[in-house]
Design a protein around this motif. Structure first.
Motif, PDB file in Angstrom:
ATOM      1  N   HIS A  42      33.607 -22.226   1.448  1.00  0.00           N
ATOM      2  CA  HIS A  42      33.477 -23.158   0.224  1.00  0.00           C
ATOM      3  C   HIS A  42      33.575 -24.605   0.701  1.00  0.00           C
ATOM      4  O   HIS A  42      32.763 -25.391  -0.009  1.00  0.00           O
ATOM      5  N   GLU A  43      33.892 -25.177   1.852  1.00  0.00           N
ATOM      6  CA  GLU A  43      33.927 -26.311   2.424  1.00  0.00           C
ATOM      7  C   GLU A  43      32.342 -26.849   2.795  1.00  0.00           C
ATOM      8  O   GLU A  43      31.969 -27.723   2.383  1.00  0.00           O
ATOM      9  N   LYS A  44      31.783 -26.056   3.269  1.00  0.00           N
ATOM     10  CA  LYS A  44      30.411 -26.063   3.811  1.00  0.00           C
ATOM     11  C   LYS A  44      29.533 -26.009   2.483  1.00  0.00           C
ATOM     12  O   LYS A  44      28.512 -26.869   2.443  1.00  0.00           O
ATOM     13  N   ASN A  45      29.891 -25.080   1.818  1.00  0.00           N
ATOM     14  CA  ASN A  45      28.972 -25.109   0.600  1.00  0.00           C
ATOM     15  C   ASN A  45      29.138 -26.537  -0.287  1.00  0.00           C
ATOM     16  O   ASN A  45      28.249 -27.062  -1.079  1.00  0.00           O
ATOM     17  N   GLY A  46      30.363 -26.904  -0.212  1.00  0.00           N
ATOM     18  CA  GLY A  46      30.594 -28.453  -0.793  1.00  0.00           C
ATOM     19  C   GLY A  46      29.763 -29.491  -0.355  1.00  0.00           C
ATOM     20  O   GLY A  46      29.101 -30.329  -1.156  1.00  0.00           O
ATOM     21  N   LEU A  47      29.365 -29.242   0.689  1.00  0.00           N
ATOM     22  CA  LEU A  47      28.383 -30.153   1.404  1.00  0.00           C
ATOM     23  C   LEU A  47      26.991 -30.147   0.945  1.00  0.00           C
ATOM     24  O   LEU A  47      26.372 -30.928   0.655  1.00  0.00           O
ATOM     25  N   ARG A  48      26.957 -28.726   1.020  1.00  0.00           N
ATOM     26  CA  ARG A  48      25.629 -28.350   0.318  1.00  0.00           C
ATOM     27  C   ARG A  48      25.422 -28.808  -0.883  1.00  0.00           C
ATOM     28  O   ARG A  48      24.274 -29.037  -1.341  1.00  0.00           O
ATOM     29  N   VAL A  49      26.295 -28.546  -1.848  1.00  0.00           N
ATOM     30  CA  VAL A  49      26.272 -29.244  -3.229  1.00  0.00           C
ATOM     31  C   VAL A  49      25.912 -30.471  -3.189  1.00  0.00           C
ATOM     32  O   VAL A  49      24.753 -30.982  -4.131  1.00  0.00           O
ATOM     33  N   VAL A  50      26.571 -31.476  -2.527  1.00  0.00           N
ATOM     34  CA  VAL A  50      26.438 -32.790  -2.677  1.00  0.00           C
ATOM     35  C   VAL A  50      25.061 -33.341  -1.829  1.00  0.00           C
ATOM     36  O   VAL A  50      24.473 -34.564  -2.311  1.00  0.00           O
ATOM     37  N   ASP A  51      24.669 -32.577  -1.047  1.00  0.00           N
ATOM     38  CA  ASP A  51      23.687 -33.187  -0.128  1.00  0.00           C
ATOM     39  C   ASP A  51      22.241 -32.628  -0.760  1.00  0.00           C
ATOM     40  O   ASP A  51      21.308 -33.283  -0.677  1.00  0.00           O
ATOM     41  N   TYR A  52      22.276 -31.211  -1.546  1.00  0.00           N
ATOM     42  CA  TYR A  52      20.953 -30.882  -1.810  1.00  0.00           C
ATOM     43  C   TYR A  52      20.903 -30.430  -3.355  1.00  0.00           C
ATOM     44  O   TYR A  52      19.906 -30.142  -4.021  1.00  0.00           O
ATOM     45  N   LEU A  53      22.011 -29.758  -3.865  1.00  0.00           N
ATOM     46  CA  LEU A  53      22.013 -28.869  -4.959  1.00  0.00           C
ATOM     47  C   LEU A  53      22.254 -29.464  -6.312  1.00  0.00           C
ATOM     48  O   LEU A  53      21.657 -29.293  -7.172  1.00  0.00           O
ATOM     49  N   ASP A  54      23.393 -30.480  -6.451  1.00  0.00           N
ATOM     50  CA  ASP A  54      23.605 -31.270  -7.412  1.00  0.00           C
ATOM     51  C   ASP A  54      22.639 -32.426  -7.684  1.00  0.00           C
ATOM     52  O   ASP A  54      22.714 -33.157  -6.804  1.00  0.00           O
ATOM     53  N   LEU A  55      21.886 -32.452  -9.024  1.00  0.00           N
ATOM     54  CA  LEU A  55      21.276 -33.542  -9.190  1.00  0.00           C
ATOM     55  C   LEU A  55      21.902 -34.263 -10.342  1.00  0.00           C
ATOM     56  O   LEU A  55      22.283 -33.974 -11.302  1.00  0.00           O
ATOM     57  N   LEU A  56      21.670 -35.705 -10.328  1.00  0.00           N
ATOM     58  CA  LEU A  56      21.858 -36.717 -11.449  1.00  0.00           C
ATOM     59  C   LEU A  56      20.551 -37.352 -11.921  1.00  0.00           C
ATOM     60  O   LEU A  56      19.461 -37.716 -10.922  1.00  0.00           O
ATOM     61  N   GLU A  57      20.421 -37.467 -13.041  1.00  0.00           N
ATOM     62  CA  GLU A  57      19.340 -38.244 -13.696  1.00  0.00           C
ATOM     63  C   GLU A  57      19.453 -40.059 -13.361  1.00  0.00           C
ATOM     64  O   GLU A  57      20.587 -40.472 -13.866  1.00  0.00           O
ATOM     65  N   ASP A  58      18.498 -40.506 -13.062  1.00  0.00           N
ATOM     66  CA  ASP A  58      18.498 -41.932 -12.935  1.00  0.00           C
ATOM     67  C   ASP A  58      17.937 -42.622 -13.862  1.00  0.00           C
ATOM     68  O   ASP A  58      17.621 -41.901 -15.012  1.00  0.00           O
TER      69      ASP A  58
END
Length: 407
Positions: A132-148
């Motif tokens: 999950h630690e590595k997946n956490g990095l994957r989440v913030v780098d690639y997976l989770d998206l915010l609308e600007d």
């Protein structure tokens, strides 16, 4: 001034430029009064992965007791513990808070049991382990998206120091003292449970993770009557051994925070005293023996395996390269899963979806890296399924599973 005031991650620190580096340029806002790490904090606070934590298991799944800890409460506890320590030691509280609030974004549904199932699936299909630690990095780098402000979807684009703290946070390692490393390595090369964090602040979060969960897990086990009288008597003897009247969350956290602040220094590292370190390890061993592998959780473990593997195996059947999304949209028996997963893939793949009415503006608004490319290999597709399932809440995974069972 605390003992670490000259080690804090600020502009005077020689590591500063590396610490605030971002992979991509972060879009600016007019009159933004926040620091770099405060921006990271609020981006995590607003992202979907963080909001989902309130419906993810910490230890006990889907209890009917509102007072039992969920993953988001655990994150709050870690933030409280770590920022208290950082303030006392003179470290950067903004960086500490940002790491703490983001440290568990990569957790799967159903806690560590869900993580084990996903890891076994990954090992079986692509020969890699899910952690999950590595997946956490994957989440913030690639997976989770915010609308600007232009209604475009972008990744979180966090600073190196926060990203490093997320992947380096594992609180299950029994390090007697923690020191930061000097090099700003490529985090893709980070070794599980081997590589030290880059900052002192991340070291504080790493230790605070352990401090926060051991006492609360006991409290929840008592509340749910998981522990027998002999097990409660054993816990009482542990407390007596260390001169304590009782072992509960507030007492344990207070004593450990005080101990860390008294015993830590740049020379000795972030640490507890030998006595408190022994207590922490003994309580952790007690929890594993009496709580985490408790026979009353065996039905739950089997259920988690059934739910996650059922969803994974069904989605795997739809793989057909660039036709995969089309196949998923045609799965009319599973409208919830079909719509959700196809949109997930559409946001993160470069397959041309312009001919589909449902995706007219989908990809045009997504400015994130298309990590699934055109789903040209089954390995990429397996990763996309793992990513998708790991982002589910417990309740959503159950809803999807129930849909698979419906005729």
């Amino acid at each position: 001034m605390g003992a670490f005031s000259h080690e804090a991650m600020n502009e005077q620190n020689p590591k500063w430029e590396a610490a605030v580096h971002r992979i991509d340029e972060l879009y600016k806002k007019n009159e933004d009064m926040r620091s770099e790490f405060e921006r990271d904090y609020t981006r995590i606070l607003h992202c979907e992965a963080y909001r989902k934590l309130k419906h993810k298991t910490q230890v006990f799944f889907e209890t009917q007791n509102d007072l039992v800890c969920t993953r988001i409460e655990h994150v709050s506890h870690v933030e409280s513990v770590s920022t208290t320590i950082a303030k006392s030691l003179g470290l950067n509280q903004e960086l500490t808070s940002a790491i703490a609030i983001g440290h568990d974004l990569g957790h799967a549904p159903f806690g560590h049991e869900g993580e084990k199932v996903l890891s076994n699936l990954m090992l079986r299909h692509i020969g890699e382990e899910f952690w999950h630690e590595k997946n956490g990095l994957r989440v913030v780098d690639y997976l989770d998206l915010l609308e600007d402000s232009s209604r475009c979807m972008r990744t979180l684009c966090l600073t190196y120091a926060v990203r490093d703290g997320i992947i380096a946070h594992c609180g299950e390692v029994n390090d007697t003292e923690l020191y930061p490393r000097n090099e700003a390595i490529d985090l893709k090369d980070f070794k599980k449970r081997e590589t030290h964090p880059f900052t002192w602040e991340a070291c504080v979060v790493k230790l605070s993770d352990r401090i926060a969960y051991v006492g609360r897990d006991i409290e929840d086990a008592k509340r749910l009557r998981i522990l027998t009288m002999p097990q409660l008597f054993e816990l009482k003897n542990i407390a007596k051994k260390y001169g304590m009247n009782t072992i509960n969350t507030t007492t344990l956290i207070h004593d450990l925070i005080t101990d860390v602040c008294k015993n830590s220094s740049p020379d000795k590292g972030i640490r507890t005293s030998p006595e408190m370190s022994a207590l922490l390890n003994e309580i952790k061993e007690y929890n594993y023996k009496n709580i985490y592998v408790n026979s009353r959780l065996s039905v739950y473990r089997n259920y988690v395996k059934l739910v996650i593997e059922s969803i994974f195996n069904l989605l795997l059947e739809y793989y057909d390269g660039e036709n995969t999304i089309r196949n998923i949209r045609r799965a009319k028996h599973y409208p919830l899963l079909s719509k959700s997963f196809s949109v997930w893939l559409g946001h993160r793949s470069s397959i041309d979806l312009s001919k589909y009415e449902w995706s007219k503006t989908l990809q045009r608004r997504c400015l994130n890296k298309k990590i699934y490319r055109k789903l040209e290999t089954k390995e990429i597709y397996v990763n996309s399924i793992i990513d998708y399932i790991s982002g589910m809440t417990d309740s959503y995974a159950i809803r999807v599973f129930n849909e698979l069972c419906r005729f």
